[in-house]
Design an enzyme around this catalytic site. Structure first.
Site, PDB file in Angstrom:
ATOM      1  N   THR A 113      19.969 -28.930 -22.005  1.00 32.57           N
ATOM      2  CA  THR A 113      21.019 -28.262 -22.787  1.00 32.57           C
ATOM      3  C   THR A 113      20.404 -27.223 -23.712  1.00 32.57           C
ATOM      4  OG1 THR A 113      22.229 -30.341 -22.761  1.00 32.57           O
ATOM      5  CG2 THR A 113      22.982 -28.693 -24.319  1.00 32.57           C
ATOM      6  N   GLU A 132      16.037 -29.962 -31.980  1.00 29.17           N
ATOM      7  CA  GLU A 132      15.503 -31.332 -32.042  1.00 29.17           C
ATOM      8  C   GLU A 132      15.782 -31.979 -30.698  1.00 29.17           C
ATOM      9  OE1 GLU A 132      13.670 -32.551 -34.234  1.00 29.17           O
ATOM     10  OE2 GLU A 132      13.989 -31.226 -35.940  1.00 29.17           O
ATOM     11  N   CYS A 174      15.497 -40.595 -29.582  1.00 28.29           N
ATOM     12  CA  CYS A 174      14.454 -39.639 -29.187  1.00 28.29           C
ATOM     13  C   CYS A 174      13.083 -40.078 -29.648  1.00 28.29           C
ATOM     14  CB  CYS A 174      14.789 -38.292 -29.815  1.00 28.29           C
ATOM     15  SG  CYS A 174      15.047 -38.408 -31.588  1.00 28.29           S
ATOM     16  N   GLU A 184      11.580 -38.804 -19.941  1.00 32.51           N
ATOM     17  CA  GLU A 184      12.403 -39.578 -20.865  1.00 32.51           C
ATOM     18  C   GLU A 184      13.421 -40.406 -20.077  1.00 32.51           C
ATOM     19  OE1 GLU A 184      14.894 -37.163 -23.444  1.00 32.51           O
ATOM     20  OE2 GLU A 184      14.481 -38.487 -25.129  1.00 32.51           O
TER      21      GLU A 184
END
Ligand code: NAD
Length: 485
Positions: free
Chosen positions: A233, A251, A286, A387
């Site tokens: 994104t 972030e 995260c 991730e």
């Protein structure tokens, strides 16, 4: 349907019950049941929200800093008073166990009060003076104007306080685009801000999908974007920012290493590895240390402790106060996580030592994934490099400090890293070499408002926290005055 606050679109003075983005059926992640229908903003409401924020900027910027400070502090008090309600909502909204609710609300309030305190402490500098024979020159901090804040769903209240409050304290107004998956916390934030006396339009909230986010980024009156979400994104947002030459804070994700040395307190290190790797927010944060690196001589002992800790987690409906481990955000996330687990099993990334399945029985209708651990993971494998954003940790072996650092630095991410060791010289030396925005040692508390937090590499740029976190929302204006001779 369970009692949840009715979500509206907050556009200046208006609170709209419908939006041109349609309607979203909000599902309780623990039960799989639709629990509310929420209106979604489309580009029309986003444009109106930006106009309202631009008008409100004239009022907000004109206020004295101590007035802005007091209004923000009042918002903090109201959030604190509403902690039970916010905790209840978080459990229904994104599956945060109520047992953790007070912690997350306190964290959010800490960020809020920290930045409220900055409102009356921003200072300029004098960089030239007549006595030095130069023009009299000063630089003063100026807010940008309207900030677009786009956030994700995993810790919405903390994200709002980390992102929106420093922007407000610096004198900006903010249009918030929360995730459609967590609109209720954002609704509460807007309601409490109104109750605190923050003028209409200073905070506008337009829940919506990617289209609403895209419209916000592209709006010419939005001066800067602050984004929390994934790298894919971020690339789209940055492409739009590039068209408009718009600055941003990014972030993004993480795949943080947690290095457990043989000299560590192994019980504590193992418990922390599970808490800050897998169980907090069901692995959906995260910052979590999802790659556990364990020194050779204690490897088997630590793997056994990790498995025991994972298998003893109280799992269940997050609204139940005895539960520590809740569902992931939705069934799409559950299926995505389980397919990554299946791939890792098939490609030999590592050895599955616990978990790896959806949770069946009474919880089958919810989006639950078993706490999952892979041992003997190849540090270069897809499981160790990408991730997962779910309750899955990989454990790899190392022998020397150099090897630990090399493995830790081997991903594209650079958000956080963790060290467990009693050797202070080693801690400083290893921390110095880790490519990460923050290094947490021996269970230190994470994301405290007074310290800069943010990433490098694929975790990207900008900081939240500390002076740097408010500096993102001011720009210096220099005024130079020639002497009258
Ligand atoms: P995401 O990137 O899919 O979505 C984040 C937000 O962006 C949502 O509000 C979404 O609606 C919006 N969005 C989506 N497409 C958009 C577009 N084209 N233009 C504008 N806005 C758009 O992320 P996600 O899956 O919701 O969240 C998980 C990711 O967030 C993970 O990578 C995680 O690591 C990251 N994250 C980072 C931090 C941090 O502080 N570094 C904190 C939490 C989560």
């Amino acid at each position: 349907m369970t009692a949840l606050p009715e979500v509206r679109l907050w556009v200046g003075e208006k609170k709209l019950p419908t939006g041109s983005g349609g309607v979203f059926d909000h599902v309780n992640p623990a039960t799989g049941q639709v629990q509310a229908q929420i209106p979604l903003a489309g580009s029309a409401e986003v444009a109106d929200a930006v106009e309202a924020a631009a008008e409100a900027f004239k009022v907000w910027r004109g206020m004295r800093p101590d007035q802005r400070r007091d209004l923000l502090l009042r918002l903090g008090e109201l959030i604190r008073e509403n902690q039970p309600e916010l905790t209840r909502i978080a459990a229904l909204e994104n599956g945060t166990p109520v047992i953790g609710g007070p912690h997350y609300v306190k964290l959010a309030v800490n960020w809020l009060t920290y930045y409220a305190g900055w409102a009356d402490k921003l200072q300029g500098t004098v960089t030239g003076s007549f006595v030095q024979g130069t023009d009299f020159t000063y630089s003063q901090p100026e807010p940008y104007g309207v900030i677009g804040a786009i956030i994700t769903w995993n810790v919405p209240l903390a994200s709002l306080c980390m992102k929106v409050v420093p922007a407000l304290a610096a004198g900006n107004t903010v249009v918030i685009k929360p995730s459609e998956l967590t609109p209720f916390t954002a609704e509460m934030f807007a309601r409490l801000a109104e109750e605190a006396g923050i003028p209409a339009g200073v905070i506008t909230v337009v829940p919506g999908t990617a289209d609403a986010g895209q419209a916000l980024v592209a709006h010419p009156k939005v001066q800067k974007i602050s984004f929390t979400g994934g790298p894919a994104t971020a690339r789209k947002i940055l492409a739009t920012c590039a068209e408009h030459l718009k600055p941003s804070v990014m972030e993004l994700g993480g795949k943080s290493a947690n290095i457990i040395f043989a000299d560590a307190d192994l019980d504590k290190a193992s418990a922390e590895a599970i808490r800050m790797g897998l169980s907090a927010l069901s692995g959906q944060a995260c910052i979590l240390g999802s790659r556990v690196l364990v020194q050779d001589s204690v490897y088997d002992e630590v793997v056994a402790k990790l498995v025991a800790a994972a298998e003893s987690l109280p799992i269940g409906d997050p609204s139940n106060p005895g539960v520590l481990f809740g569902p992931v955000i939705n069934t799409a996330a559950r299926d995505r996580i389980l397919s990554l687990v299946d791939e890792a099993r098939a490609d030999g990334s590592g050895r599955l030592v616990t978990g790896g399945n959806p949770i069946r029985g009474e919880l089958a209708a919810g989006s639950f994934v078993e706490p999952t651990i892979f041992a003997d993971v190849d540090p270069g494998s897809s499981l160790a490099q990408n991730e997962v954003f779910g309750p899955v940790i990989s454990v790899s072996r190392f022998s020397t400090d150099d090897e630990a650092v090399e493995i830790a630095n081997s991903t594209d991410f650079g958000l956080a890293a963790y060290i467990h060791s009693r050797d202070v010289t080693r801690v400083h030396a290893v921390a110095d070499r880790l490519e990460a925005g923050t290094v947490y040692v021996n269970g230190a508390a994470v994301v405290q408002p007074w310290s800069p937090f943010g990433g490098q590499g694929e975790s990207r740029f900008g900081r939240e926290g500390g002076y740097q976190g408010i500096a993102e929302f001011i720009r210096p204006k220099t005024v130079a005055i020639a002497p009258l001779r």
